[in-house]
Design a protein around this motif. Sequence first.
Motif, PDB file in Angstrom:
ATOM      1  N   ARG A   1       0.822  -1.128   0.024  1.00 27.74           N
ATOM      2  CA  ARG A   1       0.113   0.278   0.145  1.00 27.74           C
ATOM      3  C   ARG A   1       0.756   1.251  -0.117  1.00 27.74           C
ATOM      4  O   ARG A   1       0.460   2.216  -0.438  1.00 27.74           O
ATOM      5  CB  ARG A   1      -0.858   0.094   1.047  1.00 27.74           C
ATOM      6  CG  ARG A   1      -0.315   0.217   2.322  1.00 27.74           C
ATOM      7  CD  ARG A   1      -1.611   0.476   3.560  1.00 27.74           C
ATOM      8  NE  ARG A   1      -0.935   0.218   4.894  1.00 27.74           N
ATOM      9  CZ  ARG A   1      -1.275   1.216   5.914  1.00 27.74           C
ATOM     10  NH1 ARG A   1      -2.025   2.016   5.676  1.00 27.74           N
ATOM     11  NH2 ARG A   1      -0.839   1.204   7.054  1.00 27.74           N
TER      12      ARG A   1
ATOM     13  N   VAL B   1      -8.164   1.089  17.284  1.00 32.14           N
ATOM     14  CA  VAL B   1      -8.083   1.984  16.169  1.00 32.14           C
ATOM     15  C   VAL B   1      -6.526   2.600  16.312  1.00 32.14           C
ATOM     16  O   VAL B   1      -6.181   2.925  17.512  1.00 32.14           O
ATOM     17  CB  VAL B   1      -9.076   3.268  16.237  1.00 32.14           C
ATOM     18  CG1 VAL B   1      -8.593   4.399  15.459  1.00 32.14           C
ATOM     19  CG2 VAL B   1     -10.584   2.940  16.105  1.00 32.14           C
TER      20      VAL B   1
ATOM     21  N   THR C   1      -6.844  -0.668  13.623  1.00 34.52           N
ATOM     22  CA  THR C   1      -7.199  -1.923  13.803  1.00 34.52           C
ATOM     23  C   THR C   1      -6.029  -2.817  13.832  1.00 34.52           C
ATOM     24  O   THR C   1      -5.028  -2.759  13.297  1.00 34.52           O
ATOM     25  CB  THR C   1      -8.147  -2.582  12.559  1.00 34.52           C
ATOM     26  OG1 THR C   1      -8.836  -1.401  11.941  1.00 34.52           O
ATOM     27  CG2 THR C   1      -8.777  -3.717  12.676  1.00 34.52           C
TER      28      THR C   1
ATOM     29  N   ARG D   1       2.605   1.654  14.272  1.00 32.63           N
ATOM     30  CA  ARG D   1       1.280   1.538  14.199  1.00 32.63           C
ATOM     31  C   ARG D   1       0.338   1.826  15.452  1.00 32.63           C
ATOM     32  O   ARG D   1      -0.569   2.572  15.301  1.00 32.63           O
ATOM     33  CB  ARG D   1       0.924   0.231  13.537  1.00 32.63           C
ATOM     34  CG  ARG D   1      -0.681   0.204  13.052  1.00 32.63           C
ATOM     35  CD  ARG D   1      -0.930  -1.117  12.447  1.00 32.63           C
ATOM     36  NE  ARG D   1      -2.196  -1.333  12.061  1.00 32.63           N
ATOM     37  CZ  ARG D   1      -3.036  -0.704  11.327  1.00 32.63           C
ATOM     38  NH1 ARG D   1      -2.380   0.172  10.282  1.00 32.63           N
ATOM     39  NH2 ARG D   1      -4.312  -0.857  10.986  1.00 32.63           N
TER      40      ARG D   1
ATOM     41  N   ALA E   1       0.951   9.182   5.155  1.00 30.86           N
ATOM     42  CA  ALA E   1       0.859  10.185   4.083  1.00 30.86           C
ATOM     43  C   ALA E   1       2.192  10.703   3.489  1.00 30.86           C
ATOM     44  O   ALA E   1       2.325  10.490   2.612  1.00 30.86           O
ATOM     45  CB  ALA E   1      -0.215  11.061   4.314  1.00 30.86           C
TER      46      ALA E   1
ATOM     47  N   LEU F   1      -9.899  10.870  17.542  1.00 34.10           N
ATOM     48  CA  LEU F   1     -11.494  10.373  17.244  1.00 34.10           C
ATOM     49  C   LEU F   1     -11.668   9.425  18.062  1.00 34.10           C
ATOM     50  O   LEU F   1     -12.995   9.444  18.774  1.00 34.10           O
ATOM     51  CB  LEU F   1     -11.642  10.110  15.814  1.00 34.10           C
ATOM     52  CG  LEU F   1     -11.775  11.210  14.857  1.00 34.10           C
ATOM     53  CD1 LEU F   1     -11.526  10.794  13.274  1.00 34.10           C
ATOM     54  CD2 LEU F   1     -13.026  11.766  14.817  1.00 34.10           C
TER      55      LEU F   1
ATOM     56  N   PHE G   1     -11.128  15.115   0.878  1.00 31.60           N
ATOM     57  CA  PHE G   1     -10.293  15.264   1.995  1.00 31.60           C
ATOM     58  C   PHE G   1      -9.864  13.936   2.778  1.00 31.60           C
ATOM     59  O   PHE G   1      -8.976  13.426   2.391  1.00 31.60           O
ATOM     60  CB  PHE G   1     -10.929  16.189   2.935  1.00 31.60           C
ATOM     61  CG  PHE G   1      -9.843  16.592   4.308  1.00 31.60           C
ATOM     62  CD1 PHE G   1      -8.610  17.364   3.937  1.00 31.60           C
ATOM     63  CD2 PHE G   1     -10.036  16.167   5.346  1.00 31.60           C
ATOM     64  CE1 PHE G   1      -7.850  17.833   4.938  1.00 31.60           C
ATOM     65  CE2 PHE G   1      -9.056  16.401   6.250  1.00 31.60           C
ATOM     66  CZ  PHE G   1      -7.976  17.223   6.307  1.00 31.60           C
TER      67      PHE G   1
ATOM     68  N   CYS H   1      -7.157  10.733   0.913  1.00 29.98           N
ATOM     69  CA  CYS H   1      -5.939  10.502   1.829  1.00 29.98           C
ATOM     70  C   CYS H   1      -6.187   9.046   2.260  1.00 29.98           C
ATOM     71  O   CYS H   1      -4.986   8.297   2.148  1.00 29.98           O
ATOM     72  CB  CYS H   1      -5.924  11.436   3.221  1.00 29.98           C
ATOM     73  SG  CYS H   1      -4.353  11.860   3.554  1.00 29.98           S
TER      74      CYS H   1
ATOM     75  N   ALA I   1      -4.067   5.646   1.529  1.00 33.85           N
ATOM     76  CA  ALA I   1      -2.893   5.083   2.452  1.00 33.85           C
ATOM     77  C   ALA I   1      -3.663   3.617   2.464  1.00 33.85           C
ATOM     78  O   ALA I   1      -3.115   2.902   3.265  1.00 33.85           O
ATOM     79  CB  ALA I   1      -3.204   5.746   3.619  1.00 33.85           C
TER      80      ALA I   1
ATOM     81  N   VAL J   1      -6.456   2.691   3.496  1.00 32.65           N
ATOM     82  CA  VAL J   1      -7.358   2.364   4.779  1.00 32.65           C
ATOM     83  C   VAL J   1      -9.039   2.651   4.479  1.00 32.65           C
ATOM     84  O   VAL J   1      -9.258   3.650   3.885  1.00 32.65           O
ATOM     85  CB  VAL J   1      -6.999   3.017   5.988  1.00 32.65           C
ATOM     86  CG1 VAL J   1      -5.792   2.533   6.894  1.00 32.65           C
ATOM     87  CG2 VAL J   1      -6.731   4.665   5.736  1.00 32.65           C
TER      88      VAL J   1
ATOM     89  N   CYS K   1     -16.219   4.137  10.085  1.00 28.29           N
ATOM     90  CA  CYS K   1     -17.126   5.046  10.899  1.00 28.29           C
ATOM     91  C   CYS K   1     -18.368   5.537   9.915  1.00 28.29           C
ATOM     92  O   CYS K   1     -19.316   5.302  10.824  1.00 28.29           O
ATOM     93  CB  CYS K   1     -16.379   6.283  10.935  1.00 28.29           C
ATOM     94  SG  CYS K   1     -14.209   5.915  11.401  1.00 28.29           S
TER      95      CYS K   1
END
Lengths: 332, 127
Positions: free
Chosen positions: A147, A171, A173, A224, A232, B61, B102, B106, B110, B112, B116
Amino acid sequence: MKRFLQAAMLFGVLLAGVVVASQAQGLRSVLGTVLPYAAVAVLLVGVIYRVAGVWGRAPVPFRIPTSCGQQKALSWIKPSKLDNPSTTLGVIGRMALEVLVFRSLFRNVRTQLKPGPKLAYVGGWELWAAAMAFHWSFLLIVLRHMRYFTEPVAGFATMLAALDGFFEIGVPTLYVTNVLIVAGLGYLLLRRVFDPQLRMISLAADFFPLLLLLSIVVTGGLMRYFGHTDVASIKELAIGLITFHPVVPAGIGSLFFVHLTLVSVLLAYLPFSKLMHMPGVFLSPTRNLANNNRAERHVNPWNAPVKVHTYEEWEEEFHDKIEACGLPLDKP
Amino acid sequence: MHDSGKILAGLVVFGALVTFPVWYHAAWGGPLVKPRLPADLAEKECIAPTAYMREHHMELLNSWRAQVVRDGHRSWTGENGRQWRASLTKTCLRCHANKADFCDTCHSSAGVKPVCFDCHVDPKGKN
Ligand code: HEM
């Protein structure tokens, strides 16, 4: 213990060096661009040189029938098609099982004295289980890491990530492979440290790769689950590497540079180490040659030509005399 | 006899696998797209320093969720003392109204897929 300490000390020095280097902003372009390129170059050249230049030069040996099953013989004797294959298909089957499920590790038997007293050969499943856990997790982790190196992200990487994070614990995961690889590597290392017989035959070169792999996995896991990194920006670095426009974005944590540098060390070390068993398994004569010595004649290609006198020729020569004696003939 | 053909074939496969990202990128690769803020956003700062947000927004979050769902505590104070409502839709997505440009650009780069929005709503999105 001495050889473990040697490996641990060597590895400790390496790790300390990497950690110190990763702190220096000035070294980042070296650790983030020059070193990975150099490591991949050493990996490719080293593996190709050893496989083609060293191993490939050795002549293919005579088929070694030391396999662990009944070879193909008379029609009423059941041959063991996978353990002692006589055909190419059987060889492919044996090799595939070896490479994919490490079948030979089940032969990790030990002698034990059971009450009786009775001598027993007990197969251990632990080594096999730990090796499977480690190797498969490693493969899945490397595939998932694609990835970082593909844009748009290759489908298999997202699919594997979904599968690996199936339980959706926490979170970000939790990946099941992360637990399995730490458990697998941990067992493989502790086994060599605490089992006296194994410690006896273990060299520093056996401990070093385990320590290296473990520390790569641990730094990855720290990034992680604990520290967190700017994924990013790391992706920018990774894409820069593979498009040959290397960049080192600002703001990447030093832990990432430790991770990446240890990976570079691993890649560059691979061709010189026992980790060459990866290509090596494909070139193992006891695995990759069909046992058909008795069915086919294998002639060493560089032997001087030998003048032979076959049975057919001999029978033809003495045909009339044999017939006169009343002896059986192949071609009456 | 050295079985050179088979060995070379094996090495070619090995080289192709090691260099996979390079030729994958040459064949199917695209540019890295940066996340974009809405053009009309008056705010110039996120609720925490940008560098922190890039690394830790998922943790933040998660802690918001815990404080709201478990403790019923709906307000959160930023480092600069500013009060925020701890809410994914009503806070994050109020400024980052363009979730697709946004959060999603991203995340897809990545690899992911946050779950949610299976439940939470993106006011301007399709779901
Ligand atoms: C032998 C090769 C490598 C191994 C065994 C390895 C292992 C790991 C492991 C076990 C993790 C924990 C999370 C996960 O499983 O995804 C991880 C995370 C990570 N690795 Fe690697 N890694 C390797 C190579 C690399 C390379 C070449 C890069 C450069 C782009 C890299 C960048 C990262 C990053 C950025 C993370 C953090 C991911 C996150 O925060 O979600 N790794 N690594």
